[in-house]
Every structure is written in structure tokens, then in C-alpha cells.
Design an enzyme around this catalytic site. Structure first.
Site, PDB file in Angstrom:
ATOM      1  N   ASP A  20       0.830  -1.216   0.000  1.00  0.00           N
ATOM      2  CA  ASP A  20       0.000   0.000   0.000  1.00  0.00           C
ATOM      3  C   ASP A  20       0.862   1.263   0.000  1.00  0.00           C
ATOM      4  OD1 ASP A  20      -2.379   1.343  -0.067  1.00  0.00           O
ATOM      5  OD2 ASP A  20      -2.751   1.224   2.086  1.00  0.00           O
ATOM      6  N   ARG A  33      -0.594   8.805 -10.330  1.00  0.00           N
ATOM      7  CA  ARG A  33      -0.662   7.603  -9.489  1.00  0.00           C
ATOM      8  C   ARG A  33      -0.049   6.384 -10.186  1.00  0.00           C
ATOM      9  NH1 ARG A  33      -3.951   7.413  -5.106  1.00  0.00           N
ATOM     10  NH2 ARG A  33      -4.252   5.200  -5.473  1.00  0.00           N
ATOM     11  N   HIS A  37       2.537   3.128  -9.112  1.00  0.00           N
ATOM     12  CA  HIS A  37       2.364   1.685  -9.309  1.00  0.00           C
ATOM     13  C   HIS A  37       3.571   1.091 -10.039  1.00  0.00           C
ATOM     14  CE1 HIS A  37      -1.521   2.065  -7.613  1.00  0.00           C
ATOM     15  NE2 HIS A  37      -2.076   2.681  -8.637  1.00  0.00           N
ATOM     16  N   LEU A 131      11.041 -21.276  -4.304  1.00  0.00           N
ATOM     17  CA  LEU A 131      10.227 -20.196  -3.730  1.00  0.00           C
ATOM     18  C   LEU A 131       8.888 -20.155  -4.458  1.00  0.00           C
ATOM     19  CD1 LEU A 131       9.912 -17.464  -2.089  1.00  0.00           C
ATOM     20  CD2 LEU A 131      11.013 -16.339  -4.027  1.00  0.00           C
TER      21      LEU A 131
END
Ligand code: IPE
Ligand code: IPE
Ligand code: MG
Length: 233
Positions: A20, A33, A37, A131
Site C-alpha cells: 500500500d 498515481r 504503481h 520459492l
């Protein structure tokens, strides 16, 4: 870069991240924005590499929630484009490094090409064992629980915990030992509500694009000092 050291041999098996703060990171830099990201994906790759080096077996990242459809179309499109590129750019490397890639979430709303990529990568990396990286995309915990309950009914299965777990998106991964949320918010926002029953929660002030290796090491060191009782004494 100075790398902090792990001061424990008690490594968590599974760490989940609520990534976040991308939007606020961008806003502080007067950027759109979507630039936040994009920066967030660099952090994502960094943390995957860190987990790989540290010998963690399983990491999960919350990338798009079922509630994130409320965002402007432009931002949603940018997030899907970033997801598409992430899958395309990393599949060969992950295959080579023995990393398994799993997607958690409702894929029915994915564009066809992304769905195809996800299926192809899932198939190719299914036997990779070093993994497991799960990306929660169009994931919502309430949606997952409803879906699993419906599946149990439709298949006429007995309502046992074991059968229920087998119907969840997380059927192949253990419950998270640790859930980390960046950006200072202290809530789960519909993430792994069922699986988080005994997770240790860590809230970090940094925005996700600034999170890296040393932050992960700090959390693992702090985790090793927590006393997990699971209801016992
Ligand atoms: C997290 O960053 C990424 C997604 C939810 C897709 P945000 O986009 O929520 O960033 P803030 O919380 O607005 O800063
Ligand atoms: C949670 O972040 C979802 C993801 C990180 C993908 P949000 O930014 O959407 O959550 P709220 O709205 O602050 O609870
Ligand atoms: Mg947010």
C-alpha cells in the site's frame, strides 16, 4: 548498500504483503498515481529477490482487490498493463531460478491474454520448488470464502475444514506467518481474512515503493522475538 543481517535461524515459512501507498508516494513527487504503481513493481521485484536470497519458501503480494474496481478506469487499466508486463518480463527468469508463480483471485474478469499468460506460467512453473510467489489480483477474501462455500455445495462435499481449505485460492500454500502492510494503514482490507487467523501483523510507515531488503530483514528479526501461542499457554 549496507545489508542488515538476519539474527535468527527461525525463518517464517510464508510472508504476505499488502503493498500500500503507491498513490501517496507518487503524489509526494507530483507524479501521476500510475507512476507510483510502476515504482511499486520495482519494490515487488526487490522483495521477491530478497526472499529468494534469504531462503523464505513462500511470499504473497496483494496487488489488486475486488474493491479496487471502484477506482478510475484509467488507473485500473494502468494496473492491468503493469500486471501483464510483469508476467511477460519475469516468466523465463523465474523458471530458471526455480520460482513458482501462482495467481490468487477471480480471473473471470481478466482480459483473455492475461488469463492465457497466467495459465501458461502456472503450468510451466508448477514443479518449481525453491520459492512460491503468489500475486493476489482481483482478490477479495469475502469473495474467496463465498466461492469456496459454493464449490463445496456444488460438488456435494462434506463441510469439513480440510475440504473447505481445498476450495480456497490458497489451497496450495500455508497460512501466512507474517502479514506486512506498508504506508501506515492498520487494516487488512479484505486480504486473507480466513488464513490470517494466527498471522503476526506488522505495520510499516514507509510507502510500498520505498520498501526493500533491510525492511524485510527487520521484520524477520522482530518476528523471531514474538511469542506465538496459538491459544495455548
Ligand atoms: C496500493 O497503493 C496499490 C493498489 C491498491 C493497487 P495505493 O494505490 O492504494 O496507494 P495509496 O494508498 O492511494 O497511497
Ligand atoms: C489494499 O489497498 C489493496 C491492495 C494493496 C491491493 P487499498 O488502498 O485498496 O485499501 P484501502 O482502501 O485503503 O482499505
Ligand atoms: Mg491504498
Amino acid at each position: 548498500m549496507f545489508k542488515k543481517r538476519i539474527r535468527t535461524d527461525k525463518l517464517p515459512q510464508h510472508i504476505a504483503f499488502i503493498m500500500d501507498g503507491n498513490g501517496r508516494w507518487a503524489k509526494e513527487r507530483l507524479l501521476p498515481r500510475s507512476a507510483g504503481h510502476t515504482a511499486g513493481v520495482y519494490a515487488l521485484k526487490r522483495v521477491i529477490q530478497s526472499a529468494y536470497e534469504l531462503g523464505i519458501r513462500c511470499v504473497t503480494f496483494y496487488a489488486f482487490s475486488t474493491e479496487n474496481w471502484k477506482r478510475p478506469k484509467e488507473e485500473i487499466d494502468a494496473l492491468f498493463d503493469i500486471f501483464r508486463n510483469f508476467l511477460r518480463e519475469n516468466r523465463e527468469e523465474y523458471l530458471k531460478k526455480d520460482i513458482k508463480l501462482v495467481i490468487l483471485g477471480d480471473m473471470s474478469r481478466f482480459p483473455d491474454d492475461i488469463r492465457r499468460q497466467v495459465e501458461e506460467i502456472g503450468e510451466k512453473t508448477k514443479d518449481c520448488g525453491r520459492l512460491a510467489v503468489s500475486i493476489a489480483f482481483n482478490y477479495g477474501s469475502r469473495d474467496e470464502i463465498m466461492m469456496a462455500a459454493r464449490k463445496l455445495c456444488q460438488n456435494g462435499l462434506e463441510f469439513t475444514e480440510e475440504n473447505f481449505r481445498r476450495c480456497l485460492y490458497t489451497r496450495d500454500i500455508p497460512d501466512p506467518d507474517i502479514i506486512v502492510r506498508t504506508s501506515g494503514e492498520m487494516r487488512l482490507s479484505n486480504f486473507l481474512l480466513y488464513q490470517a487467523a494466527y498471522s503476526e501483523l506488522f505495520f510499516v510507515k514507509k510507502y510500498w515503493p520505498d520498501f526493500g531488503y533491510n525492511d524485510l530483514v527487520d521484520i524477520i528479526n522482530r518476528f523471531s522475538k514474538r511469542n506465538r501461542r496459538f491459544g495455548s499457554v
